[in-house]
Design an enzyme around this catalytic site. Structure first.
Site, PDB file in Angstrom:
ATOM      1  N   LYS A  49       0.831  -1.213   0.000  1.00 22.22           N
ATOM      2  CA  LYS A  49       0.000   0.000   0.000  1.00 22.22           C
ATOM      3  C   LYS A  49       0.869   1.269   0.000  1.00 22.22           C
ATOM      4  CE  LYS A  49      -2.557   2.635   3.507  1.00 22.22           C
ATOM      5  NZ  LYS A  49      -1.483   3.327   4.231  1.00 22.22           N
ATOM      6  N   ASN A  50       1.819   1.348   0.927  1.00 24.01           N
ATOM      7  CA  ASN A  50       2.526   2.623   1.080  1.00 24.01           C
ATOM      8  C   ASN A  50       3.543   2.875  -0.042  1.00 24.01           C
ATOM      9  OD1 ASN A  50       0.944   3.379   3.187  1.00 24.01           O
ATOM     10  ND2 ASN A  50       2.385   2.727   4.789  1.00 24.01           N
ATOM     11  N   ARG A  76      -3.961  10.396   3.200  1.00 26.66           N
ATOM     12  CA  ARG A  76      -2.667  10.991   3.537  1.00 26.66           C
ATOM     13  C   ARG A  76      -1.789  11.175   2.294  1.00 26.66           C
ATOM     14  NH1 ARG A  76      -1.859  14.147   7.233  1.00 26.66           N
ATOM     15  NH2 ARG A  76       0.311  14.687   7.358  1.00 26.66           N
ATOM     16  N   CYS A  98      -5.156   8.531   8.787  1.00 28.81           N
ATOM     17  CA  CYS A  98      -5.536   7.943  10.090  1.00 28.81           C
ATOM     18  C   CYS A  98      -5.264   8.924  11.237  1.00 28.81           C
ATOM     19  CB  CYS A  98      -4.734   6.668  10.337  1.00 28.81           C
ATOM     20  SG  CYS A  98      -5.323   5.254   9.410  1.00 28.81           S
ATOM     21  N   ARG A 111       0.127  15.290  12.466  1.00 29.57           N
ATOM     22  CA  ARG A 111       0.868  14.843  11.283  1.00 29.57           C
ATOM     23  C   ARG A 111       1.314  16.051  10.454  1.00 29.57           C
ATOM     24  NH1 ARG A 111      -1.866   9.331   9.022  1.00 29.57           N
ATOM     25  NH2 ARG A 111       0.227   9.109   8.168  1.00 29.57           N
ATOM     26  N   PRO A 112       2.358  16.755  10.954  1.00 29.23           N
ATOM     27  CA  PRO A 112       2.809  17.966  10.253  1.00 29.23           C
ATOM     28  C   PRO A 112       3.473  17.633   8.923  1.00 29.23           C
ATOM     29  CG  PRO A 112       4.346  17.410  12.016  1.00 29.23           C
ATOM     30  CD  PRO A 112       3.233  16.405  12.087  1.00 29.23           C
ATOM     31  N   ILE A 113       3.559  18.647   8.027  1.00 30.31           N
ATOM     32  CA  ILE A 113       4.304  18.441   6.775  1.00 30.31           C
ATOM     33  C   ILE A 113       5.421  19.494   6.638  1.00 30.31           C
ATOM     34  CG2 ILE A 113       2.472  17.226   5.509  1.00 30.31           C
ATOM     35  CD1 ILE A 113       1.959  19.894   3.995  1.00 30.31           C
ATOM     36  N   ASP A 114       5.886  19.974   7.808  1.00 31.82           N
ATOM     37  CA  ASP A 114       6.923  21.020   7.773  1.00 31.82           C
ATOM     38  C   ASP A 114       8.201  20.552   7.069  1.00 31.82           C
ATOM     39  OD1 ASP A 114       6.900  19.389  10.300  1.00 31.82           O
ATOM     40  OD2 ASP A 114       8.846  20.342  10.556  1.00 31.82           O
ATOM     41  N   GLN A 115       8.538  19.276   7.180  1.00 32.24           N
ATOM     42  CA  GLN A 115       9.782  18.793   6.556  1.00 32.24           C
ATOM     43  C   GLN A 115       9.640  18.709   5.034  1.00 32.24           C
ATOM     44  OE1 GLN A 115      12.750  18.389   8.357  1.00 32.24           O
ATOM     45  NE2 GLN A 115      11.360  19.468   9.738  1.00 32.24           N
ATOM     46  N   ASP A 146       3.482   0.562  12.050  1.00 32.88           N
ATOM     47  CA  ASP A 146       2.230   0.095  11.440  1.00 32.88           C
ATOM     48  C   ASP A 146       1.872  -1.331  11.855  1.00 32.88           C
ATOM     49  OD1 ASP A 146       2.201   2.538  10.227  1.00 32.88           O
ATOM     50  OD2 ASP A 146       2.890   1.832   8.277  1.00 32.88           O
ATOM     51  N   ILE A 206       6.929   6.664  17.220  1.00 31.69           N
ATOM     52  CA  ILE A 206       6.666   7.451  16.001  1.00 31.69           C
ATOM     53  C   ILE A 206       5.426   8.345  16.142  1.00 31.69           C
ATOM     54  CG2 ILE A 206       6.356   7.345  13.472  1.00 31.69           C
ATOM     55  CD1 ILE A 206       8.952   5.980  14.259  1.00 31.69           C
ATOM     56  N   ARG A 236      -9.286   0.366   3.564  1.00 31.20           N
ATOM     57  CA  ARG A 236      -8.324   1.312   2.996  1.00 31.20           C
ATOM     58  C   ARG A 236      -6.965   0.668   2.756  1.00 31.20           C
ATOM     59  NH1 ARG A 236      -7.003   5.346   6.718  1.00 31.20           N
ATOM     60  NH2 ARG A 236      -5.338   5.472   5.203  1.00 31.20           N
TER      61      ARG A 236
HETATM   62  N1  EPU Z   1       6.969  14.405  10.887  1.00 35.16           N
HETATM   63  C1  EPU Z   1       7.252  15.724  11.151  1.00 35.16           C
HETATM   64  N2  EPU Z   1       7.251  16.616  10.097  1.00 35.16           N
HETATM   65  C2  EPU Z   1       7.009  16.215   8.823  1.00 35.16           C
HETATM   66  C3  EPU Z   1       6.724  14.867   8.569  1.00 35.16           C
HETATM   67  C4  EPU Z   1       6.714  13.980   9.624  1.00 35.16           C
HETATM   68  O1  EPU Z   1       7.483  16.107  12.295  1.00 35.16           O
HETATM   69  O2  EPU Z   1       7.052  17.081   7.937  1.00 35.16           O
HETATM   70  C5  EPU Z   1       6.978  13.435  12.007  1.00 35.16           C
HETATM   71  C6  EPU Z   1       5.577  12.808  12.217  1.00 35.16           C
HETATM   72  O3  EPU Z   1       4.797  13.603  13.066  1.00 35.16           O
HETATM   73  C7  EPU Z   1       5.946  11.464  12.826  1.00 35.16           C
HETATM   74  C8  EPU Z   1       7.294  11.116  12.170  1.00 35.16           C
HETATM   75  O4  EPU Z   1       7.801  12.332  11.643  1.00 35.16           O
HETATM   76  O5  EPU Z   1       6.146  11.575  14.202  1.00 35.16           O
HETATM   77  C9  EPU Z   1       7.198  10.102  11.048  1.00 35.16           C
HETATM   78  O6  EPU Z   1       6.225  10.518  10.076  1.00 35.16           O
HETATM   79  P1  EPU Z   1       6.329  10.125   8.540  1.00 35.16           P
HETATM   80  O7  EPU Z   1       6.415  11.367   7.751  1.00 35.16           O
HETATM   81  O8  EPU Z   1       7.387   9.093   8.380  1.00 35.16           O
HETATM   82  O9  EPU Z   1       4.896   9.462   8.301  1.00 35.16           O
HETATM   83  P2  EPU Z   1       3.982   9.597   7.050  1.00 35.16           P
HETATM   84  O10 EPU Z   1       4.811   9.727   5.815  1.00 35.16           O
HETATM   85  O11 EPU Z   1       2.901  10.595   7.286  1.00 35.16           O
HETATM   86  C10 EPU Z   1       3.995   7.046   6.499  1.00 35.16           C
HETATM   87  C11 EPU Z   1       2.952   5.972   6.322  1.00 35.16           C
HETATM   88  C12 EPU Z   1       2.355   5.622   7.678  1.00 35.16           C
HETATM   89  C13 EPU Z   1       3.470   5.170   8.626  1.00 35.16           C
HETATM   90  C14 EPU Z   1       4.578   6.238   8.700  1.00 35.16           C
HETATM   91  C15 EPU Z   1       5.790   5.790   9.514  1.00 35.16           C
HETATM   92  C16 EPU Z   1       2.108   6.442   4.117  1.00 35.16           C
HETATM   93  C17 EPU Z   1       0.993   6.924   3.285  1.00 35.16           C
HETATM   94  N3  EPU Z   1       1.915   6.467   5.443  1.00 35.16           N
HETATM   95  O12 EPU Z   1       3.304   8.154   7.040  1.00 35.16           O
HETATM   96  O13 EPU Z   1       1.497   4.529   7.439  1.00 35.16           O
HETATM   97  O14 EPU Z   1       2.958   4.973   9.928  1.00 35.16           O
HETATM   98  O15 EPU Z   1       5.024   6.562   7.367  1.00 35.16           O
HETATM   99  O16 EPU Z   1       6.330   4.630   8.979  1.00 35.16           O
HETATM  100  O17 EPU Z   1       3.123   5.981   3.612  1.00 35.16           O
HETATM  101  C18 EPU Z   1      -0.350   3.135   7.770  1.00 35.16           C
HETATM  102  O18 EPU Z   1      -0.064   2.569   6.702  1.00 35.16           O
HETATM  103  O19 EPU Z   1      -1.193   2.676   8.580  1.00 35.16           O
HETATM  104  C19 EPU Z   1       0.311   4.397   8.107  1.00 35.16           C
HETATM  105  C20 EPU Z   1      -0.168   5.254   8.986  1.00 35.16           C
END
Ligand code: EPU
Length: 420
Positions: free
Chosen positions: A22-23, A93, A117, A122-126, A305, A327, A397
């Site tokens: 999926k991811n 997401r 979820c 779930r910030p996107i600052d990075q 996950d 996480i 999903r």
């Molecule tokens: N984070 C920041 N700033 C950012 C991005 C992330 O502080 O700009 C923090 C998040 O708050 C979190 C950590 O970094 O504490 C990791 O977040 P990450 O960005 O890795 O997560 P994501 O990309 O939003 C993906 C998967 C998630 C999985 C995480 C961690 C997808 C669509 N989602 O989420 O999958 O838990 O990586 O491996 O790929 C799931 O499949 O059930 C699921 C939630």
């Protein structure tokens, strides 16, 4: 509306195929829109709602899609809309990958902020930090990310946190930037490598995916290719845990054992037997396992996950288990549901303390999010009596045909439609 009705207590025997990841798929579909020539033929796509959602989004941008059960052909040469603002964009997401993909190819986009979820902030600052470093201007306006750049220019970016989403998103945009981009402190999940391989098949030049540093030499254009998505590490992990919890002997096919090492290691520590053989893995368990401690970590650590499915198994494993969720700050919403079934769990912040009980008892419970839903299905399979799992749209999903797969292994589980 559908629910899953499970009569627990059956051991699991037999063999099932694991679907595409999926991811990885939810990043590869948006990446496909970067092809300005030819079509992308993508295979081993999981038949799940998040994929269907993205297919609708791509169509809304002007792409032409030919969709089959587990494959899709995408013609993105005819994109005429750079404004992704549908309900589908808001509810998932991975729609945030449209930002990097559209920015890379068209140097501008407007994409509504993503959903996903409810497992924590779930910030996107990075992601934004990376796009700005490449030369983009980013604004959040009326709930959308509005982004544009005259030119994207390769640079060095050191991420403050290890993020799957930011690593992939910035890799997308940098693939079509001028010059070399170096990404440091990146995520190393198998789907990062898969997306990089997909982009390289489209003509990108990405090296180092799967390590801490990724080097991207920008190219002028990307074109269509044929590609097959890797097997789903998390789906496989979920079925491994279910087999370990119910007892029996289950073979999972179409997997990459290396991606499952952290999960296999824990299950072996608990007393299950695991045998790897090429692209399959066999899990043999008495169903009576001992508790362990778990800390979720970025790959190659134990995946967040799989934490929720694992906690369902730990509720009936002997002794005390401690889970540290490093996480996401609210990934314990399933605990209250497990307690309805007799589990003994205490949550303190990001830690769950689980004292194993003899058995769970069936109850009406709900899937509070995707992986919580998988946890409740596993709990229902273990429990004495009938369990009803509600809100299974979350499960749909991410897990294709979950009831058919468990049925094929001998579980008593069915999908039932009902009205509220
Ligand atoms: N984070 C920041 N700033 C950012 C991005 C992330 O502080 O700009 C923090 C998040 O708050 C979190 C950590 O970094 O504490 C990791 O977040 P990450 O960005 O890795 O997560 P994501 O990309 O939003 C993906 C998967 C998630 C999985 C995480 C961690 C997808 C669509 N989602 O989420 O999958 O838990 O990586 O491996 O790929 C799931 O499949 O059930 C699921 C939630």
């Amino acid at each position: 509306m559908d629910k899953l009705v499970i009569n627990g207590g059956k051991s699991l025997f037999g063999s099932i195929e694991i679907n595409g990841a999926k991811n990885a798929a939810v990043a590869i579909l948006p990446a496909a829109i970067m092809a300005s020539k030819n079509t992308c033929s993508i295979d081993n796509i999981p038949n799940i709602e998040d994929v269907h959602c993205l297919e609708r989004i791509l169509t809304s941008l002007g792409c032409k899609l030919k969709i089959n059960k587990n494959s899709v052909e995408i013609d993105s040469t005819c994109i005429d809309n750079l404004n992704a603002n549908t309900e589908d964009v808001r509810k998932m997401r991975a729609s945030y990958y449209l930002i990097g993909a559209l920015l890379g190819r068209f140097k501008k986009a407007r994409v509504e902020l993503p959903g996903g979820c409810p497992i924590g902030v779930r910030p996107i600052d990075q992601h934004i930090k990376g796009f700005e470093a490449l030369g983009a201007q980013v604004e959040i306006k009326h709930g959308s990310v509005v982004i544009s750049a005259d030119r994207l220019i390769g640079t060095n970016i050191f991420f403050d946190v290890v993020s799957v989403g930011a690593t992939i998103n910035v890799m997308l945009a940098a693939s079509l930037a001028e010059g070399v981009t170096t990404l440091e402190n990146v995520a190393k999940e198998p789907h990062i490598v898969d997306v990089a391989n997909f982009l390289n098949s489209m003509g990108a030049s990405i090296k180092g995916a799967g390590t801490d540093i990724i080097r991207i030499t920008g190219v002028k254009e990307l074109k269509g290719c044929s590609y097959s998505v890797i097997p789903d590490q998390i789906e496989a992990g979920t079925y491994m845990i279910a087999a370990a919890a119910c007892g029996g002997e289950v073979v999972l096919q179409n997997i990459i054992p290396k991606h499952l090492e952290s999960i296999s290691a824990k299950l072996i520590e608990m007393g299950a037997e695991i045998k790897e053989d090429g692209d399959s893995i066999t899990i043999k368990s008495s169903g009576k396992l001992k508790g362990v401690n778990i800390k979720t970590q970025p790959y190659p650590g134990f995946p967040t996950d799989v934490q929720q499915p694992m906690s369902a198994l730990l509720t009936v494993s002997s002794g005390r288990s401690i889970i540290n969720e490093s996480i996401w700050e609210s990934r314990f919403k399933h605990v209250d549901e497990l307690k309805k079934m007799g589990a003994n769990i205490k949550v303190e912040g990001r830690t769950a303390i689980i004292d194993g009980v003899k058995n769970l008892s069936g109850a009406v419970v709900k899937a509070t999010d995707l992986r919580a839903g998988a946890a409740m299905v596993i709990a229902g399979l273990i429990a004495e009596g009938a369990t009803e799992v509600l809100s299974i749209e979350h499960i749909d999903r991410g897990y294709p045909n979950i009831e058919d797969k468990f049925k094929a292994l001998g579980a008593d589980i069915k999908r039932v439609s009902y009205s509220k």
